[in-house]
Structure formats: C-alpha cells, structure tokens
Design a protein around this motif. Structure first.
Motif, PDB file in Angstrom:
ATOM      1  N   GLU A  42     124.702 -53.449  26.516  1.00  0.00           N
ATOM      2  CA  GLU A  42     126.298 -53.612  26.679  1.00  0.00           C
ATOM      3  C   GLU A  42     127.264 -52.311  25.264  1.00  0.00           C
ATOM      4  OE1 GLU A  42     130.158 -55.841  25.874  1.00  0.00           O
ATOM      5  OE2 GLU A  42     128.487 -57.404  25.738  1.00  0.00           O
ATOM      6  N   ASN A  43     126.565 -52.084  24.315  1.00  0.00           N
ATOM      7  CA  ASN A  43     127.204 -51.245  23.867  1.00  0.00           C
ATOM      8  C   ASN A  43     125.603 -50.266  23.629  1.00  0.00           C
ATOM      9  OD1 ASN A  43     129.702 -52.258  23.223  1.00  0.00           O
ATOM     10  ND2 ASN A  43     129.408 -53.742  22.260  1.00  0.00           N
ATOM     11  N   ARG A  44     124.713 -50.211  24.219  1.00  0.00           N
ATOM     12  CA  ARG A  44     124.305 -49.127  23.461  1.00  0.00           C
ATOM     13  C   ARG A  44     124.042 -47.933  25.214  1.00  0.00           C
ATOM     14  NH1 ARG A  44     121.870 -50.871  19.251  1.00  0.00           N
ATOM     15  NH2 ARG A  44     122.504 -52.461  18.753  1.00  0.00           N
ATOM     16  N   LEU A  45     123.701 -46.481  24.436  1.00  0.00           N
ATOM     17  CA  LEU A  45     123.020 -45.704  25.309  1.00  0.00           C
ATOM     18  C   LEU A  45     121.559 -45.495  25.253  1.00  0.00           C
ATOM     19  CD1 LEU A  45     126.801 -43.748  25.693  1.00  0.00           C
ATOM     20  CD2 LEU A  45     125.652 -45.964  27.586  1.00  0.00           C
ATOM     21  N   ARG A  46     121.481 -44.435  26.243  1.00  0.00           N
ATOM     22  CA  ARG A  46     119.869 -44.029  25.622  1.00  0.00           C
ATOM     23  C   ARG A  46     119.701 -42.111  26.621  1.00  0.00           C
ATOM     24  NH1 ARG A  46     115.201 -46.979  26.414  1.00  0.00           N
ATOM     25  NH2 ARG A  46     115.355 -47.771  24.498  1.00  0.00           N
ATOM     26  N   ILE A  47     119.820 -41.214  26.111  1.00  0.00           N
ATOM     27  CA  ILE A  47     119.632 -40.158  26.079  1.00  0.00           C
ATOM     28  C   ILE A  47     118.490 -40.155  26.362  1.00  0.00           C
ATOM     29  CG2 ILE A  47     120.008 -37.441  26.106  1.00  0.00           C
ATOM     30  CD1 ILE A  47     122.817 -37.931  24.657  1.00  0.00           C
ATOM     31  N   THR A  48     117.585 -39.445  27.757  1.00  0.00           N
ATOM     32  CA  THR A  48     116.664 -39.360  27.837  1.00  0.00           C
ATOM     33  C   THR A  48     116.179 -37.406  28.260  1.00  0.00           C
ATOM     34  OG1 THR A  48     115.557 -41.175  28.219  1.00  0.00           O
ATOM     35  CG2 THR A  48     114.259 -39.442  29.203  1.00  0.00           C
ATOM     36  N   LEU A  49     115.345 -36.695  27.790  1.00  0.00           N
ATOM     37  CA  LEU A  49     115.223 -35.267  28.333  1.00  0.00           C
ATOM     38  C   LEU A  49     114.185 -35.234  28.568  1.00  0.00           C
ATOM     39  CD1 LEU A  49     117.983 -34.885  25.504  1.00  0.00           C
ATOM     40  CD2 LEU A  49     117.993 -33.273  26.201  1.00  0.00           C
ATOM     41  N   ALA A  50     113.591 -34.484  29.333  1.00  0.00           N
ATOM     42  CA  ALA A  50     112.187 -34.000  29.712  1.00  0.00           C
ATOM     43  C   ALA A  50     112.171 -32.639  29.306  1.00  0.00           C
ATOM     44  CB  ALA A  50     112.289 -33.835  31.963  1.00  0.00           C
ATOM     45  N   VAL A  51     111.097 -32.762  28.504  1.00  0.00           N
ATOM     46  CA  VAL A  51     111.118 -31.987  27.159  1.00  0.00           C
ATOM     47  C   VAL A  51     109.167 -31.190  27.295  1.00  0.00           C
ATOM     48  CG1 VAL A  51     113.006 -31.890  25.548  1.00  0.00           C
ATOM     49  CG2 VAL A  51     111.326 -33.221  25.117  1.00  0.00           C
ATOM     50  N   ALA A  52     109.010 -31.770  28.272  1.00  0.00           N
ATOM     51  CA  ALA A  52     107.380 -31.060  28.815  1.00  0.00           C
ATOM     52  C   ALA A  52     106.912 -30.492  27.361  1.00  0.00           C
ATOM     53  CB  ALA A  52     106.935 -31.375  30.489  1.00  0.00           C
ATOM     54  N   GLY A  53     106.229 -29.821  27.241  1.00  0.00           N
ATOM     55  CA  GLY A  53     105.467 -28.926  26.714  1.00  0.00           C
ATOM     56  C   GLY A  53     105.456 -28.522  24.276  1.00  0.00           C
ATOM     57  N   PHE A  54     106.618 -29.915  24.706  1.00  0.00           N
ATOM     58  CA  PHE A  54     107.345 -29.410  23.344  1.00  0.00           C
ATOM     59  C   PHE A  54     106.523 -30.162  22.772  1.00  0.00           C
ATOM     60  CE2 PHE A  54     110.540 -27.377  25.748  1.00  0.00           C
ATOM     61  CZ  PHE A  54     110.846 -26.426  25.494  1.00  0.00           C
ATOM     62  N   GLY A 113     105.998 -36.296  26.902  1.00  0.00           N
ATOM     63  CA  GLY A 113     107.174 -35.514  27.291  1.00  0.00           C
ATOM     64  C   GLY A 113     108.533 -35.694  27.257  1.00  0.00           C
ATOM     65  N   LEU A 114     108.344 -36.808  27.520  1.00  0.00           N
ATOM     66  CA  LEU A 114     110.301 -37.243  26.908  1.00  0.00           C
ATOM     67  C   LEU A 114     111.038 -37.870  25.935  1.00  0.00           C
ATOM     68  CD1 LEU A 114     110.347 -39.262  30.224  1.00  0.00           C
ATOM     69  CD2 LEU A 114     111.215 -37.305  30.384  1.00  0.00           C
ATOM     70  N   LEU A 115     111.862 -37.076  25.423  1.00  0.00           N
ATOM     71  CA  LEU A 115     112.477 -37.095  24.381  1.00  0.00           C
ATOM     72  C   LEU A 115     113.594 -37.525  24.532  1.00  0.00           C
ATOM     73  CD1 LEU A 115     113.297 -36.194  21.378  1.00  0.00           C
ATOM     74  CD2 LEU A 115     114.556 -34.473  22.057  1.00  0.00           C
ATOM     75  N   HIS A 116     113.230 -39.655  23.992  1.00  0.00           N
ATOM     76  CA  HIS A 116     114.446 -40.406  23.914  1.00  0.00           C
ATOM     77  C   HIS A 116     115.101 -40.490  23.082  1.00  0.00           C
ATOM     78  CE1 HIS A 116     111.970 -41.785  27.320  1.00  0.00           C
ATOM     79  NE2 HIS A 116     111.498 -41.877  27.170  1.00  0.00           N
ATOM     80  N   ILE A 117     116.601 -40.623  23.193  1.00  0.00           N
ATOM     81  CA  ILE A 117     117.262 -40.653  22.106  1.00  0.00           C
ATOM     82  C   ILE A 117     118.261 -41.195  21.893  1.00  0.00           C
ATOM     83  CG2 ILE A 117     119.721 -39.502  20.607  1.00  0.00           C
ATOM     84  CD1 ILE A 117     118.428 -36.701  21.643  1.00  0.00           C
ATOM     85  N   ASP A 118     118.010 -42.810  21.046  1.00  0.00           N
ATOM     86  CA  ASP A 118     119.177 -44.290  21.396  1.00  0.00           C
ATOM     87  C   ASP A 118     120.885 -43.754  20.494  1.00  0.00           C
ATOM     88  OD1 ASP A 118     117.432 -45.102  23.361  1.00  0.00           O
ATOM     89  OD2 ASP A 118     116.103 -46.383  21.503  1.00  0.00           O
TER      90      ASP A 118
END
Length: 167
Positions: A42-54, A113-118
C-alpha cells in the motif's frame, strides 16, 4: 529573448521549482536504461532498472533533494578485442526520478542484470486542529478566534468580555 512558459504567468507566483522539475524530467527522457515502477504494498514502491552488463561497482545511487539519481558507468574492457558486431550497449547513463515529499529510499540490490530500488511512502499524519469560536453579542463581547493542535476534533464556543481580550 525570454521563453514562454505556463509558470511565467503572474498568476503562478512561486512555482518556478515545478518548472525546473519538469525541465529535468524532459532532459531525462532518452529511454535508457529501461525501467519499471511497481507498487509492492500500500505504501511501498519499487523501481527496477535493466542494467545488464553493469556491476555494483559501475552503479551509483544518490538522493539529491527531491530526486533519486541513478548513474552507471562501465569500464572500457574492449581493448584488444575485435568485435564483428557490437549490439550490447556499453555506455554510461544518468536516470533521475522526482520523489514526492517524504518518500524514503529503503534500499537497493542488483539481481540478474536488474537494479531494484525500494521506496517507502510514509502514511500522512492526520492533523486535526480545534478552532475556538468567540461570540459577539449584547454583553459587549468581541469575537475571539484561537487555534491549538488537538488530538480529536473539537469546536468550543465561549463568550469573552471585552476587558479580557488581549492581543
């Protein structure tokens, strides 16, 4: 020559920071790296960026005022290699997300290869303020309005004689 802007109108005083945020978002619209934003609770978000190779050492996450900034810079390891075709992007990037007031970054991790930010959006505190109402009447009283923070909503009506009013 001045540029025309919606926020340049005299009716929008003090909104120059919104114009600056919109400019920053527009500069960040190149599409690389691709990302998802999902609501995980309800009060949480996640940003996921595709950063393959990093790798983790190639990535940097900072919170600058109300912006979450993700930067990536890979080391050039192509020296001595001959590519017949090079289709995997090995470029640096800068991706910024404008955060609402009070959003906290809880953590980040790299997985396949995925960067997750909560992110956590705090529950806004319910503020209730009681307003006392004074009466103006035949006894010569004068209206008095005072406010004080209260836990519950209450409205009090009182008669205050003119001699007892200060301020």
């Amino acid at each position: 020559m001045s540029r025309s802007s919606l926020f340049g109108s005299p009716l929008f005083l003090g909104f120059d920071h919104l114009e600056q945020m919109l400019d920053r978002v527009a500069k960040n619209a190149d599409g690389y790296p691709p990302y998802n934003i999902e609501q995980t609770a309800e009060n949480r978000l996640r940003i996921t960026l595709a950063v393959a190779g990093f790798s983790m050492d190639d990535l940097q996450i900072t919170q600058e005022d109300n912006q979450l900034v993700v930067r990536g810079k890979q080391k050039d390891e192509s020296e001595g290699r001959v590519f017949l075709h090079r289709g995997i992007a090995a470029r640096q990037f800068h991706r910024a997300f404008v955060l609402a007031e009070g959003i906290d970054v809880e953590g980040a991790w790299l997985d396949n290869g995925l960067l997750h930010i909560d992110l956590k959006r705090p529950q806004p505190a319910v503020r209730v303020k009681a307003i006392q109402i004074g009466m103006r009447g035949a006894q010569g009283g004068r209206a008095v309005v005072q406010s004080a923070p209260q836990e519950e909503s209450q409205i009090a009506v009182s008669q205050v004689p003119v001699g007892q009013i200060t301020g």
